[in-house]
Design an enzyme around this catalytic site. Structure first.
Site, PDB file in Angstrom:
ATOM      1  N   LYS A 277      40.972  25.673  40.437  1.00  0.00           N
ATOM      2  CA  LYS A 277      40.002  25.370  39.422  1.00  0.00           C
ATOM      3  C   LYS A 277      40.522  26.121  37.954  1.00  0.00           C
ATOM      4  O   LYS A 277      40.108  27.360  38.116  1.00  0.00           O
ATOM      5  CB  LYS A 277      38.569  25.481  39.617  1.00  0.00           C
TER       6      LYS A 277
ATOM      7  N   GLY B  57      31.594  36.533  39.108  1.00  0.00           N
ATOM      8  CA  GLY B  57      32.028  36.899  40.274  1.00  0.00           C
ATOM      9  C   GLY B  57      31.011  37.299  41.409  1.00  0.00           C
ATOM     10  O   GLY B  57      31.136  36.699  42.697  1.00  0.00           O
TER      11      GLY B  57
ATOM     12  N   CYS C  75      43.078  41.796  32.156  1.00  0.00           N
ATOM     13  CA  CYS C  75      42.561  42.676  32.648  1.00  0.00           C
ATOM     14  C   CYS C  75      42.994  44.182  32.773  1.00  0.00           C
ATOM     15  O   CYS C  75      41.791  45.192  32.782  1.00  0.00           O
ATOM     16  CB  CYS C  75      42.161  42.237  34.078  1.00  0.00           C
TER      17      CYS C  75
ATOM     18  N   GLU D 280      33.420  45.946  29.240  1.00  0.00           N
ATOM     19  CA  GLU D 280      34.969  45.387  29.129  1.00  0.00           C
ATOM     20  C   GLU D 280      35.172  44.771  27.954  1.00  0.00           C
ATOM     21  O   GLU D 280      34.910  43.664  27.744  1.00  0.00           O
ATOM     22  CB  GLU D 280      35.420  44.425  30.182  1.00  0.00           C
TER      23      GLU D 280
ATOM     24  N   GLU E 268      38.636  39.672  41.545  1.00  0.00           N
ATOM     25  CA  GLU E 268      39.064  40.414  40.410  1.00  0.00           C
ATOM     26  C   GLU E 268      38.363  40.495  39.322  1.00  0.00           C
ATOM     27  O   GLU E 268      38.470  39.424  38.581  1.00  0.00           O
ATOM     28  CB  GLU E 268      40.861  39.946  40.220  1.00  0.00           C
TER      29      GLU E 268
ATOM     30  N   GLY F  78      37.748  36.925  36.790  1.00  0.00           N
ATOM     31  CA  GLY F  78      36.818  36.275  35.656  1.00  0.00           C
ATOM     32  C   GLY F  78      35.900  37.433  35.606  1.00  0.00           C
ATOM     33  O   GLY F  78      35.939  38.741  36.021  1.00  0.00           O
TER      34      GLY F  78
HETATM   35  P1  NDP Z   1      34.144  33.411  33.609  1.00  0.00           P
HETATM   36  O1  NDP Z   1      34.071  34.265  34.550  1.00  0.00           O
HETATM   37  O2  NDP Z   1      32.715  32.614  32.888  1.00  0.00           O
HETATM   38  O3  NDP Z   1      35.112  32.533  33.905  1.00  0.00           O
HETATM   39  C1  NDP Z   1      36.206  32.514  34.680  1.00  0.00           C
HETATM   40  C2  NDP Z   1      36.225  31.411  35.443  1.00  0.00           C
HETATM   41  O4  NDP Z   1      35.340  31.011  36.167  1.00  0.00           O
HETATM   42  C3  NDP Z   1      36.644  29.956  34.778  1.00  0.00           C
HETATM   43  O5  NDP Z   1      37.388  29.190  35.283  1.00  0.00           O
HETATM   44  C4  NDP Z   1      35.182  29.368  34.609  1.00  0.00           C
HETATM   45  O6  NDP Z   1      35.163  27.877  34.498  1.00  0.00           O
HETATM   46  C5  NDP Z   1      34.544  29.581  36.014  1.00  0.00           C
HETATM   47  N1  NDP Z   1      33.341  29.790  36.124  1.00  0.00           N
HETATM   48  C6  NDP Z   1      32.397  30.107  35.138  1.00  0.00           C
HETATM   49  N2  NDP Z   1      30.941  30.103  35.645  1.00  0.00           N
HETATM   50  C7  NDP Z   1      31.498  29.768  37.037  1.00  0.00           C
HETATM   51  C8  NDP Z   1      30.373  29.624  37.943  1.00  0.00           C
HETATM   52  N3  NDP Z   1      29.047  29.734  37.854  1.00  0.00           N
HETATM   53  N4  NDP Z   1      30.747  29.387  39.391  1.00  0.00           N
HETATM   54  C9  NDP Z   1      32.373  29.056  39.633  1.00  0.00           C
HETATM   55  N5  NDP Z   1      33.168  29.186  38.508  1.00  0.00           N
HETATM   56  C10 NDP Z   1      32.619  29.546  37.362  1.00  0.00           C
HETATM   57  O7  NDP Z   1      34.582  34.253  32.164  1.00  0.00           O
HETATM   58  P2  NDP Z   1      34.771  33.761  30.506  1.00  0.00           P
HETATM   59  O8  NDP Z   1      35.723  32.743  30.608  1.00  0.00           O
HETATM   60  O9  NDP Z   1      33.337  33.033  30.112  1.00  0.00           O
HETATM   61  O10 NDP Z   1      35.000  35.037  29.982  1.00  0.00           O
HETATM   62  C11 NDP Z   1      34.007  36.091  29.763  1.00  0.00           C
HETATM   63  C12 NDP Z   1      34.475  37.632  30.017  1.00  0.00           C
HETATM   64  O11 NDP Z   1      35.044  37.561  31.116  1.00  0.00           O
HETATM   65  C13 NDP Z   1      35.578  38.138  28.943  1.00  0.00           C
HETATM   66  O12 NDP Z   1      35.080  38.390  27.748  1.00  0.00           O
HETATM   67  C14 NDP Z   1      36.052  39.106  29.847  1.00  0.00           C
HETATM   68  O13 NDP Z   1      35.548  40.259  29.582  1.00  0.00           O
HETATM   69  C15 NDP Z   1      35.807  38.747  31.220  1.00  0.00           C
HETATM   70  N6  NDP Z   1      37.045  38.039  31.657  1.00  0.00           N
HETATM   71  C16 NDP Z   1      38.122  38.990  32.351  1.00  0.00           C
HETATM   72  C17 NDP Z   1      39.207  38.367  32.885  1.00  0.00           C
HETATM   73  C18 NDP Z   1      40.119  39.521  33.668  1.00  0.00           C
HETATM   74  O14 NDP Z   1      41.064  39.113  33.947  1.00  0.00           O
HETATM   75  N7  NDP Z   1      39.752  40.673  33.674  1.00  0.00           N
HETATM   76  C19 NDP Z   1      39.594  36.905  32.487  1.00  0.00           C
HETATM   77  C20 NDP Z   1      38.613  36.433  32.053  1.00  0.00           C
HETATM   78  C21 NDP Z   1      37.453  36.821  31.628  1.00  0.00           C
HETATM   79  P3  NDP Z   1      34.926  27.589  32.826  1.00  0.00           P
HETATM   80  O15 NDP Z   1      36.383  28.042  32.064  1.00  0.00           O
HETATM   81  O16 NDP Z   1      34.920  26.009  32.792  1.00  0.00           O
HETATM   82  O17 NDP Z   1      33.718  28.043  32.215  1.00  0.00           O
END
Ligand code: NDP
Length: 474
Positions: free
Chosen positions: A167, A225, A276, A378, A242, A220
């Site tokens: 996904k 998480g 990250c 973060e 992660e 994410g």
């Molecule tokens: P999210 O954790 O919301 O998104 C990451 C993934 O999880 C996306 O594919 C998202 O789908 C999916 N997701 C969202 N909600 C759910 C759920 N309830 N159950 C299962 N999957 C879900 O991160 P954001 O994109 O909102 O980013 C927000 C913050 O997260 C950033 O500002 C940063 O601080 C952190 N982040 C850190 C990362 C890293 O590599 N360290 C990477 C990305 C974010 P969808 O896109 O459809 O919402």
């Protein structure tokens, strides 16, 4: 979406927009996957499992080898697509696409090392272990490095004989879909790798809940998480999390300041700060702080912000409106509460067309107090908080104060200081005189709030295999 080797629409017929974060232009509409779509994708992966698991790891590796070749041939096209949907400069997008190919080649090379153990046991018998794939594995991935993170998840799972449902993030599904098609064209049987587009709440959660999915790998935000881990726990699924980091970089007074400045600029502003393992907090010895900050400021002011497709762009836009609002809010708070001194940046740039995208200037904030959000959260964007410290003891104490523990770096020519940093910094990855470098050959992952489980390196295969013990009496 890609289900059972074919492009598929959503069962509900709905779509959502994927837009260019530099211009706001619509790139494509993709299906909004429903619970029924997830069920179809998982069914396809279940059906494909027996056939794929019974191929030899070497045969699976050859699919990766062919796909990596095609990815390298199509690098410009794939990098352009990645820049269009993610925003990063083309040079970074090319690196990421090459990284994807490199990961496939690495796991192709590991194919021959999938094996169990022979264990002599007391008495007239012996034992051995065999490694079996888990079944259907899944990943939910973010938008910051969609191609690279996809490869870190799918490659160890598929080489081990599992089938997969991915996904992607809703703002960056296009490169993931294209890369999955490349793998299919390179010989991956239908149903082995399926891609479901759709929201986290619907597609993401139903994927985690699906009883046929045996393992979830998530990258994410921490709150997401934790939600994923809770859902997975009730279904007795394996999980890798992660969850990002707030990496400290420590610059000692004997460090090569030129190279530390270059490291801090790359470490913080690569991918517009949305990585990250970015440098998210900088601790510099007081005795060299003035010189270091002045060199850093000069370097940061030279960064050209713009559309990633322009060849001279050093830093592209943030990826989405949520990111933009978050960074604007943090910087506004610094100004309102006088929490530190903005020494460069701190606002939206004013080049032609900058109002169309999510652009923010590369920003340095010095004299940041301990309780600032810039040090506690973060900070996923182009803002670097700088703190002056007296010595390495104080730097390590401050660095370890974070709830995160992904990466950390110490910059020094003194071996004793380097050793002290390596031993005392609480992080999953510690660099000396560099920051940021990752490679599929070495384990990657965090401690504390940065999650658990490791990606990359030969040990990751055990995350996608189960051990069967066989005991024979002769
Ligand atoms: P999210 O954790 O919301 O998104 C990451 C993934 O999880 C996306 O594919 C998202 O789908 C999916 N997701 C969202 N909600 C759910 C759920 N309830 N159950 C299962 N999957 C879900 O991160 P954001 O994109 O909102 O980013 C927000 C913050 O997260 C950033 O500002 C940063 O601080 C952190 N982040 C850190 C990362 C890293 O590599 N360290 C990477 C990305 C974010 P969808 O896109 O459809 O919402």
């Amino acid at each position: 979406m890609l289900i059972n080797g074919k492009a598929a629409g959503a069962c509900g017929g709905e779509c959502f927009d994927v837009k260019n974060p530099a211009t706001g232009e619509l790139l494509e509409q993709v299906p909004r996957g429903t619970e029924d779509d997830i069920a179809l994708a998982v069914e396809a992966a279940v059906s494909a499992f027996e056939g794929w698991a019974s191929t030899s790891p070497q045969q699976r590796g050859m699919v990766f080898y062919r796909a990596a070749g095609v990815v390298r041939q199509r690098k410009e096209e794939l990098a352009t697509l990645l820049t269009q949907e993610q925003g990063k400069p083309l040079a970074e997008a090319r690196n990421e696409i090459e990284g994807f190919a490199h990961v496939l080649e690495y796991y192709c090379g590991l194919a021959g090392s999938l094996r169990g153990d022979f264990i002599p046991v007391p008495g007239n018998g012996y034992a051995f272990t065999v490694k079996k794939p888990l079944g259907v594995c899944a990943a939910i991935i973010p938008w910051n490095m969609p191609a690279l993170i996809m490869s870190w998840k799918i490659a160890p799972a598929l080489i081990s004989g599992n089938t997969f449902v991915l996904k992607p993030a809703s703002s960056t599904p296009l490169t993931n879909l294209t890369l999955a098609s490349v793998l299919n064209e390179a010989g991956l049987p239908a149903g082995v790798l399926n891609v479901i587009t759709g929201s986290g709440e619907t597609a993401g959660e139903s994927l985690v809940r699906n009883p046929h999915v045996k393992k979830i790998s998530f990258t994410g935000e921490s709150g997401t998480g934790i939600r994923v881990a809770e859902l997975a726990a009730s279904g007795m699924k394996r999980v890798t999390l992660e969850l990002g980091g707030s990496d400290p970089m420590i610059v000692c007074d004997d460090a090569n300041l030129e190279s530390a400045v270059a490291g801090a600029i790359r470490g913080r502003f690569y991918n517009c700060g949305q990585t990250c393992t970015a440098v998210k907090r900088l601790y510099v010895f007081e005795s060299v702080a003035e010189e270091f900050i002045s060199k850093l400021k000069a370097g940061v002011r030279n960064l050209k912000v713009g559309n990633g497709l322009d060849n001279n762009t050093d830093m592209g836009p943030l990826n989405n409106s949520h990111q933009m609002e978050y960074i604007k809010e943090l910087v506004a708070e610094v100004k309102e509460k006088s929490e530190g001194r903005i020494i460069t940046g701190g606002k939206i740039p004013s080049f032609k067309g900058s109002d169309k995208g999510y652009f923010f200037e590369p920003t340095l904030v010095s004299d940041v107090p301990e309780d600032s959000r810039l040090l506690k959260e973060e900070v996923f964007g182009p803002v670097l908080p700088i703190v002056k410290v007296k010595n390495l003891d104080e730097a390590i104490e401050e660095a370890n104060r974070s709830s995160y523990g992904l990466g950390a770096s110490v910059w020094t020519k003194d071996l004793d200081r380097a050793r002290m940093g390596c031993e005392q910094l609480n992080a999953g990855i510690i660099w000396v005189n560099q920051h940021f470098k990752v490679a599929p050959e070495v384990p990657f992952g965090g401690i504390k709030g940065s999650g658990f489980g490791r990606e990359n390196g030969p040990d990751v295969l055990s995350e996608y295999l189960e051990t069967r013990t066989i005991m024979l009496k002769t």
